[in-house]
Design a protein around this motif. Structure first.
Motif, mmCIF file in Angstrom:
data_model
loop_
_atom_site.group_PDB
_atom_site.id
_atom_site.type_symbol
_atom_site.label_atom_id
_atom_site.label_comp_id
_atom_site.label_asym_id
_atom_site.label_seq_id
_atom_site.Cartn_x
_atom_site.Cartn_y
_atom_site.Cartn_z
ATOM 1 N N ALA A 97 0.831 -1.197 0.000
ATOM 2 C CA ALA A 97 0.000 0.000 0.000
ATOM 3 C C ALA A 97 0.873 1.257 0.000
ATOM 4 O O ALA A 97 0.602 2.228 -0.733
ATOM 5 N N LEU A 98 1.929 1.250 0.808
ATOM 6 C CA LEU A 98 2.835 2.401 0.856
ATOM 7 C C LEU A 98 3.571 2.576 -0.466
ATOM 8 O O LEU A 98 3.730 3.705 -0.962
ATOM 9 N N GLU A 99 4.010 1.479 -1.041
ATOM 10 C CA GLU A 99 4.715 1.554 -2.322
ATOM 11 C C GLU A 99 3.819 2.120 -3.413
ATOM 12 O O GLU A 99 4.265 2.910 -4.272
ATOM 13 N N ARG A 100 2.561 1.736 -3.374
ATOM 14 C CA ARG A 100 1.601 2.251 -4.362
ATOM 15 C C ARG A 100 1.401 3.752 -4.197
ATOM 16 O O ARG A 100 1.359 4.497 -5.180
ATOM 17 N N LEU A 101 1.303 4.212 -2.948
ATOM 18 C CA LEU A 101 1.123 5.642 -2.704
ATOM 19 C C LEU A 101 2.331 6.445 -3.192
ATOM 20 O O LEU A 101 2.172 7.506 -3.795
ATOM 21 N N VAL A 102 3.519 5.944 -2.914
ATOM 22 C CA VAL A 102 4.726 6.649 -3.360
ATOM 23 C C VAL A 102 4.786 6.701 -4.879
ATOM 24 O O VAL A 102 5.105 7.737 -5.473
ATOM 25 N N ALA A 103 4.460 5.595 -5.532
ATOM 26 C CA ALA A 103 4.484 5.553 -6.994
ATOM 27 C C ALA A 103 3.477 6.522 -7.596
ATOM 28 O O ALA A 103 3.737 7.135 -8.644
ATOM 29 N N GLN A 104 2.323 6.694 -6.933
ATOM 30 C CA GLN A 104 1.264 7.545 -7.466
ATOM 31 C C GLN A 104 1.469 9.022 -7.144
ATOM 32 O O GLN A 104 1.069 9.890 -7.914
ATOM 33 N N THR A 105 2.057 9.317 -5.973
ATOM 34 C CA THR A 105 2.146 10.714 -5.526
ATOM 35 C C THR A 105 3.550 11.295 -5.537
ATOM 36 O O THR A 105 3.710 12.515 -5.571
ATOM 37 N N GLY A 106 4.553 10.445 -5.466
ATOM 38 C CA GLY A 106 5.927 10.934 -5.410
ATOM 39 C C GLY A 106 6.365 11.370 -4.022
ATOM 40 O O GLY A 106 7.512 11.788 -3.832
ATOM 41 N N GLU A 107 5.480 11.282 -3.028
ATOM 42 C CA GLU A 107 5.826 11.664 -1.661
ATOM 43 C C GLU A 107 6.051 10.426 -0.802
ATOM 44 O O GLU A 107 5.637 9.323 -1.159
ATOM 45 N N SER A 108 6.706 10.614 0.335
ATOM 46 C CA SER A 108 6.962 9.510 1.254
ATOM 47 C C SER A 108 5.654 9.051 1.891
ATOM 48 O O SER A 108 4.803 9.870 2.233
ATOM 49 N N ALA A 109 5.506 7.750 2.054
ATOM 50 C CA ALA A 109 4.300 7.181 2.653
ATOM 51 C C ALA A 109 4.696 6.378 3.888
ATOM 52 O O ALA A 109 5.695 5.656 3.869
ATOM 53 N N SER A 110 3.887 6.520 4.944
ATOM 54 C CA SER A 110 4.199 5.850 6.200
ATOM 55 C C SER A 110 2.935 5.321 6.865
ATOM 56 O O SER A 110 1.822 5.764 6.552
ATOM 57 N N PHE A 111 3.144 4.407 7.798
ATOM 58 C CA PHE A 111 2.051 3.867 8.605
ATOM 59 C C PHE A 111 2.470 4.000 10.055
ATOM 60 O O PHE A 111 3.491 3.450 10.475
ATOM 61 N N TYR A 112 1.687 4.767 10.824
ATOM 62 C CA TYR A 112 2.008 5.061 12.216
ATOM 63 C C TYR A 112 1.009 4.409 13.174
ATOM 64 O O TYR A 112 -0.177 4.296 12.859
#
Length: 238
Positions: A97-112
């Motif tokens: 899910a995080l990898e998909r977000l980064v690929a789509q938005t170009g920003e860092s994705a995290s789960f806290y």
């Protein structure tokens, strides 16, 4: 029956299995025993169908019929739940899910997740940009007024406070912890409607502006909803 017909039939699934799963899914958190009339109302199945399904499901340990005619879940489901918990790896669900977000938005994705008065970065995928927030998995940050901390504070409370019903998600903040950092975050839920953590995008305020966050929000919400489903959760009714 030719091969093509058999192939098409297999792709369509088995209706009786679908009805049996619908019956199991009708049981809710807090249920002890559920009457036949209530199961009919919850599933849309007729009583005779439920009774026929229940006979087989009782034989395999998935349901128990009580003397008053009501039903409760059987011990086989507990066994399967234990097997699932032992084999479940959250990382296998969150990281894609995080990898998909980064690929789509170009920003860092995290789960806290929340850890006392801190927020713990449990999983993270960095932005490909050189200019980015340098946070690593395992880093502990304060429960400040950032979008991430707000999501953890509001949606991580049991039962959900009234504030959750009036809080629009995803939440966006810029410069709360660091004047150069912006973030946009939304909740993810696990089994049932149990809060699992905060899914977020972070980046420099010069790039992750309010307008950029608005553009990324539909993707963030979609990924959060899909992750919730893959974790066995449902979005709570608030």
């Amino acid at each position: 029956m030719n091969t093509q017909t058999r192939s098409n039939a297999s792709l369509e699934g088995v209706a009786s299995v679908g009805r049996a799963l619908t019956l199991l899914s009708a049981f809710r958190k807090g249920d002890d025993a559920v009457t036949l009339a209530e199961l009919t109302a919850r599933t849309g199945l007729v009583k005779t169908t439920i009774m026929r399904l229940a006979i087989t499901m009782e034989a395999h340990g998935y349901l128990v019929r009580l003397p008053d005619g009501s039903y409760r879940l059987g011990a086989e489901l507990f066994r399967l739940g234990s097997v699932y918990q032992q084999s479940f790896r959250m990382e296998a669900h969150v990281m894609p899910a995080l990898e998909r977000l980064v690929a789509q938005t170009g920003e860092s994705a995290s789960f806290y997740v929340r850890s006392g008065e801190h927020r713990l970065c449990l999983y993270r995928v960095d932005s490909p940009h050189r200019l980015r927030l340098h946070v690593r998995q395992g880093d502990m940050l304060p429960m400040d007024n950032s979008a991430i901390a707000q999501v953890l504070r509001i949606f991580g409370t049991t039962p959900l406070p009234q504030e959750a019903a009036t809080t629009p998600v995803p939440l966006y903040t810029g410069g709360e912890r660091d004047p150069h950092v912006a973030g946009v975050a939304t909740p993810v839920f696990g089994p049932g409607d149990n809060f699992a953590g905060a899914l977020c995008l972070t980046g420099p305020v010069t790039r992750l502006t309010w307008d950029a966050a608005e553009t990324a929000s539909p993707m963030l919400l979609q990924v959060a909803a899909e992750l919730t489903r893959s974790l066995g959760g449902v979005l709570p009714a608030v």
